[in-house]
Design a protein around this motif. Structure first.
Motif, PDB file in Angstrom:
ATOM      1  N   ALA A  43      -7.381  49.886  54.429  1.00  0.00           N
ATOM      2  CA  ALA A  43      -8.677  50.744  54.218  1.00  0.00           C
ATOM      3  C   ALA A  43      -8.556  51.967  55.107  1.00  0.00           C
ATOM      4  O   ALA A  43      -8.752  53.007  54.991  1.00  0.00           O
ATOM      5  N   ASP A  44      -8.037  51.707  56.384  1.00  0.00           N
ATOM      6  CA  ASP A  44      -7.883  52.973  57.217  1.00  0.00           C
ATOM      7  C   ASP A  44      -6.970  53.910  56.608  1.00  0.00           C
ATOM      8  O   ASP A  44      -7.114  55.161  56.712  1.00  0.00           O
ATOM      9  N   LYS A  45      -5.642  53.730  56.102  1.00  0.00           N
ATOM     10  CA  LYS A  45      -4.505  54.332  55.446  1.00  0.00           C
ATOM     11  C   LYS A  45      -5.314  55.157  54.384  1.00  0.00           C
ATOM     12  O   LYS A  45      -5.029  56.422  54.189  1.00  0.00           O
ATOM     13  N   THR A  46      -6.150  54.432  53.575  1.00  0.00           N
ATOM     14  CA  THR A  46      -6.864  55.225  52.323  1.00  0.00           C
ATOM     15  C   THR A  46      -7.707  56.220  52.855  1.00  0.00           C
ATOM     16  O   THR A  46      -7.677  57.256  52.182  1.00  0.00           O
ATOM     17  N   ARG A  70      -7.449  57.899  55.915  1.00  0.00           N
ATOM     18  CA  ARG A  70      -6.826  58.871  56.410  1.00  0.00           C
ATOM     19  C   ARG A  70      -5.959  59.867  55.433  1.00  0.00           C
ATOM     20  O   ARG A  70      -5.867  60.782  55.601  1.00  0.00           O
ATOM     21  N   ASP A  71      -5.366  59.072  54.296  1.00  0.00           N
ATOM     22  CA  ASP A  71      -4.594  60.019  53.309  1.00  0.00           C
ATOM     23  C   ASP A  71      -5.117  60.646  52.311  1.00  0.00           C
ATOM     24  O   ASP A  71      -4.762  61.427  51.710  1.00  0.00           O
ATOM     25  N   SER A  72      -6.237  59.936  51.912  1.00  0.00           N
ATOM     26  CA  SER A  72      -7.047  60.453  50.680  1.00  0.00           C
ATOM     27  C   SER A  72      -8.265  60.783  50.989  1.00  0.00           C
ATOM     28  O   SER A  72      -9.131  61.385  49.847  1.00  0.00           O
ATOM     29  N   GLY A  73      -8.926  60.535  52.143  1.00  0.00           N
ATOM     30  CA  GLY A  73     -10.370  60.654  52.325  1.00  0.00           C
ATOM     31  C   GLY A  73     -11.331  59.835  51.473  1.00  0.00           C
ATOM     32  O   GLY A  73     -12.511  59.936  51.632  1.00  0.00           O
ATOM     33  N   TYR A  74     -10.852  58.608  51.111  1.00  0.00           N
ATOM     34  CA  TYR A  74     -11.731  57.696  50.507  1.00  0.00           C
ATOM     35  C   TYR A  74     -11.798  56.594  51.274  1.00  0.00           C
ATOM     36  O   TYR A  74     -11.033  55.889  51.771  1.00  0.00           O
ATOM     37  N   GLU A  75     -13.305  56.420  51.706  1.00  0.00           N
ATOM     38  CA  GLU A  75     -13.393  55.141  52.550  1.00  0.00           C
ATOM     39  C   GLU A  75     -14.022  54.113  51.743  1.00  0.00           C
ATOM     40  O   GLU A  75     -14.839  54.119  50.920  1.00  0.00           O
ATOM     41  N   VAL A  76     -13.320  53.048  52.189  1.00  0.00           N
ATOM     42  CA  VAL A  76     -13.556  51.703  51.514  1.00  0.00           C
ATOM     43  C   VAL A  76     -13.498  50.557  52.644  1.00  0.00           C
ATOM     44  O   VAL A  76     -13.030  50.662  53.717  1.00  0.00           O
ATOM     45  N   ASP A  77     -14.175  49.658  51.936  1.00  0.00           N
ATOM     46  CA  ASP A  77     -14.163  48.318  52.747  1.00  0.00           C
ATOM     47  C   ASP A  77     -13.039  47.479  52.814  1.00  0.00           C
ATOM     48  O   ASP A  77     -12.632  47.307  51.218  1.00  0.00           O
ATOM     49  N   PRO A  78     -12.589  46.763  53.525  1.00  0.00           N
ATOM     50  CA  PRO A  78     -11.605  45.868  53.319  1.00  0.00           C
ATOM     51  C   PRO A  78     -11.781  44.725  52.115  1.00  0.00           C
ATOM     52  O   PRO A  78     -10.690  44.351  51.302  1.00  0.00           O
ATOM     53  N   THR A 118      -6.112  54.545  38.391  1.00  0.00           N
ATOM     54  CA  THR A 118      -5.364  55.486  38.691  1.00  0.00           C
ATOM     55  C   THR A 118      -4.288  54.928  39.665  1.00  0.00           C
ATOM     56  O   THR A 118      -4.489  54.126  40.698  1.00  0.00           O
ATOM     57  N   ASP A 119      -3.072  55.177  39.263  1.00  0.00           N
ATOM     58  CA  ASP A 119      -1.892  54.987  39.989  1.00  0.00           C
ATOM     59  C   ASP A 119      -1.682  55.913  41.042  1.00  0.00           C
ATOM     60  O   ASP A 119      -0.955  56.866  40.588  1.00  0.00           O
ATOM     61  N   GLU A 120      -1.601  55.668  42.298  1.00  0.00           N
ATOM     62  CA  GLU A 120      -1.157  56.689  43.642  1.00  0.00           C
ATOM     63  C   GLU A 120       0.043  56.353  44.251  1.00  0.00           C
ATOM     64  O   GLU A 120       0.301  56.675  45.555  1.00  0.00           O
ATOM     65  N   ILE A 121       0.884  55.511  43.550  1.00  0.00           N
ATOM     66  CA  ILE A 121       2.254  55.084  44.256  1.00  0.00           C
ATOM     67  C   ILE A 121       3.105  56.197  44.955  1.00  0.00           C
ATOM     68  O   ILE A 121       3.726  55.931  45.867  1.00  0.00           O
ATOM     69  N   TYR A 122       2.841  57.308  44.230  1.00  0.00           N
ATOM     70  CA  TYR A 122       3.677  58.530  44.597  1.00  0.00           C
ATOM     71  C   TYR A 122       3.050  59.427  45.431  1.00  0.00           C
ATOM     72  O   TYR A 122       3.421  60.686  45.332  1.00  0.00           O
ATOM     73  N   GLU A 123       1.986  59.122  46.194  1.00  0.00           N
ATOM     74  CA  GLU A 123       1.060  59.963  46.554  1.00  0.00           C
ATOM     75  C   GLU A 123       1.507  61.099  47.561  1.00  0.00           C
ATOM     76  O   GLU A 123       0.862  62.298  47.822  1.00  0.00           O
ATOM     77  N   HIS A 124       2.398  60.696  48.632  1.00  0.00           N
ATOM     78  CA  HIS A 124       3.224  61.122  49.482  1.00  0.00           C
ATOM     79  C   HIS A 124       4.314  62.164  49.088  1.00  0.00           C
ATOM     80  O   HIS A 124       4.910  62.841  49.697  1.00  0.00           O
ATOM     81  N   LEU A 125       4.955  61.909  47.766  1.00  0.00           N
ATOM     82  CA  LEU A 125       5.866  62.519  47.287  1.00  0.00           C
ATOM     83  C   LEU A 125       5.681  63.609  46.553  1.00  0.00           C
ATOM     84  O   LEU A 125       5.806  63.612  45.066  1.00  0.00           O
ATOM     85  N   VAL A 126       5.204  64.822  46.947  1.00  0.00           N
ATOM     86  CA  VAL A 126       4.654  66.155  46.184  1.00  0.00           C
ATOM     87  C   VAL A 126       5.389  67.187  46.951  1.00  0.00           C
ATOM     88  O   VAL A 126       5.873  67.344  48.050  1.00  0.00           O
ATOM     89  N   GLY A 141       1.903  45.275  47.104  1.00  0.00           N
ATOM     90  CA  GLY A 141       1.218  46.509  46.595  1.00  0.00           C
ATOM     91  C   GLY A 141      -0.226  46.186  46.834  1.00  0.00           C
ATOM     92  O   GLY A 141      -0.370  45.019  47.306  1.00  0.00           O
ATOM     93  N   TRP A 142      -1.123  46.829  46.446  1.00  0.00           N
ATOM     94  CA  TRP A 142      -2.579  46.632  46.565  1.00  0.00           C
ATOM     95  C   TRP A 142      -3.416  47.061  45.414  1.00  0.00           C
ATOM     96  O   TRP A 142      -3.030  48.383  44.962  1.00  0.00           O
ATOM     97  N   ILE A 143      -4.711  46.822  45.363  1.00  0.00           N
ATOM     98  CA  ILE A 143      -5.692  47.475  44.353  1.00  0.00           C
ATOM     99  C   ILE A 143      -6.746  47.731  45.139  1.00  0.00           C
ATOM    100  O   ILE A 143      -7.253  46.844  46.092  1.00  0.00           O
ATOM    101  N   VAL A 144      -7.551  48.774  45.055  1.00  0.00           N
ATOM    102  CA  VAL A 144      -8.843  49.371  45.722  1.00  0.00           C
ATOM    103  C   VAL A 144      -9.621  49.364  44.648  1.00  0.00           C
ATOM    104  O   VAL A 144      -9.531  50.160  43.566  1.00  0.00           O
TER     105      VAL A 144
END
Length: 408
Positions: A87-90, A92-100, A211-219, A257-260
């Motif tokens: 949740a914290d990483k999500t 941090r990296d995408s600006g999407y606030e979620v609960d565990p 939406t599959d974001e597995i490659y989010e950091h590889l741009v 992996g994980w689902i949000v």
């Protein structure tokens, strides 16, 4: 019903018998088998970083092996501390606030994709799948009882589909649209405006988005990976995000992996997982905890190498007559069109399909690539550039020399 198709005679169920083998894993397995037999095969098949998992992640896993609390069952949905870290990483990296409670930790991205579709699809529900697509998407949809509906984009649009194409494919049975950026197999990255337009179209028609974001950091370059639910809060109640540590942290073998998603969907998928596999291996979860809680320095170093290889492979492939290779903006794949080579004579053969051309390349110069048929678009090849620089240059050089022999 004939005896040949009688349920009492059928040895493998029709549902499972209809599943195709993963083409990418099959190519990788064949390449590795040839290598084990002493052949100098170079494999561009698997989407697997050639880097080792960073040391701090491995050390966290090693420590977990010695901790008795990780020798037992843990919650099926994931270690609470890992779900909090995701949740914290999500955020941090995408600006999407979620609960565990909106997170389910899975055995890799493939299980995440299947369980997400299984949680929201009923028999006959349609899922719009942009093609070229990763081989697992349509199979997961079918396993969940859904119907994949392909929408094809080609090199002229950078392999990105338009809202107009999606709308043309929508029917009264459409329930979900799949959105993947950066893309496997093409490396395409949608702009923020394109992403927003697709999201607003989905909201307008009450559709779910996976939406599959597995490659989010590889741009690379000016490309930016944009998270749909962060961009469009009004989509969040019908949006499922799939992600994992495999590509970003060179952890393909760790299987985390994980689902949000919305809490009710996550609860349903967790119930499914509780019967299918229970918890993900605790040692792997602790490794993932170290990965997502740490900085992105190791990722930045890997991205530099991928960017260098990206430029090299595009340049070399583009030098081949009959090959058109758009520059990928993300992930670590090149997806050249080889339609200009089909039907031409190469060493006494005239490959009519990209399957036949890929087989010819493997047989003649011992380089393994994946044909476009595996991704729903014949006439293309996928080459992963997540391999060493020397192997990359040697492998493409062999392809160049072979295909230079092509004659009408």
């Amino acid at each position: 019903m004939s005896a040949a198709t009688s349920p009492t005679e059928r040895r493998v169920s029709a549902r499972i018998g209809a599943i195709s083998e993963s083409a990418t894993l099959a190519v990788d397995a064949k390449a590795k088998a040839l290598k084990a037999a002493g052949r100098p095969v170079i494999g561009f098949g698997a989407g697997e970083p050639d880097f080792p998992t960073p040391d701090y992640i491995v050390e966290a896993a090693a420590a977990a092996c010695h901790d008795p609390k990780y020798h037992r069952y843990t919650p099926a949905g994931g270690l609470p501390e890992l779900k909090k870290a995701i949740a914290d990483k999500t955020l941090r990296d995408s600006g999407y606030e979620v609960d565990p409670s909106q997170i389910l930790v899975t055995n890799g991205g493939k299980q995440a994709i299947y369980e997400a579709f299984a949680a929201i699809l009923d028999p006959g529900d349609e899922v719009i799948v942009p093609a070229p697509y990763w081989t697992t998407y349509p199979e997961s949809i079918r396993l969940a009882g859904g119907v994949p509906v392909e929408v094809v984009a080609d090199e002229t649009t950078g392999y990105r589909v338009s809202v107009e194409q999606l709308e043309a494919a929508r029917t009264e049975k459409t329930k979900v649209v799949l959105f993947v950026s950066p893309s496997n197999p093409t490396g395409s990255v949608y702009t923020e405006a394109e992403t927003e337009a697709i999201g607003r179209w989905a909201v307008e028609h009450g559709l779910w988005v996976l939406t599959d974001e597995i490659y989010e950091h590889l741009v690379y370059g000016d490309a930016v990976s944009v998270s749909l639910p962060a961009l469009l809060p009004e989509l969040r109640d019908k949006c499922i995000v799939v992600n994992g540590v495999a590509k970003t942290y060179a952890m393909t073998g760790w299987r985390v992996g994980w689902i949000v998603g919305p809490k009710d969907v996550i609860k349903a998928a967790t119930n499914l997982q509780s019967h299918a596999t229970s918890n993900v291996a605790n040692v792997s979860q602790v490794a993932a905890l170290a990965a997502v809680s740490g900085d992105l320095d190791a990722v930045a170093e890997m991205r530099k190498a991928f960017d260098r290889r990206r430029q090299t492979i595009v340049k070399m492939l583009s030098e081949i007559d009959g090959v058109v290779c758009p520059t990928p903006e993300g992930a670590f794949y090149a997806y050249p069109s080889v339609k200009g080579l089909l039907g031409k004579e190469i060493r006494g053969k005239r490959p009519q399909t990209s399957v036949e051309l890929a087989a010819l390349i493997l047989d003649e110069v011992e380089v393994a690539v994946v044909p476009g048929e595996a991704f729903g678009t014949p006439g293309y090849l996928r080459l992963s550039y997540a391999l060493g620089d020397e192997d990359l240059v040697e492998g493409v050089s062999r392809i160049q020399k072979l295909l230079a022999e092509a004659r009408d």
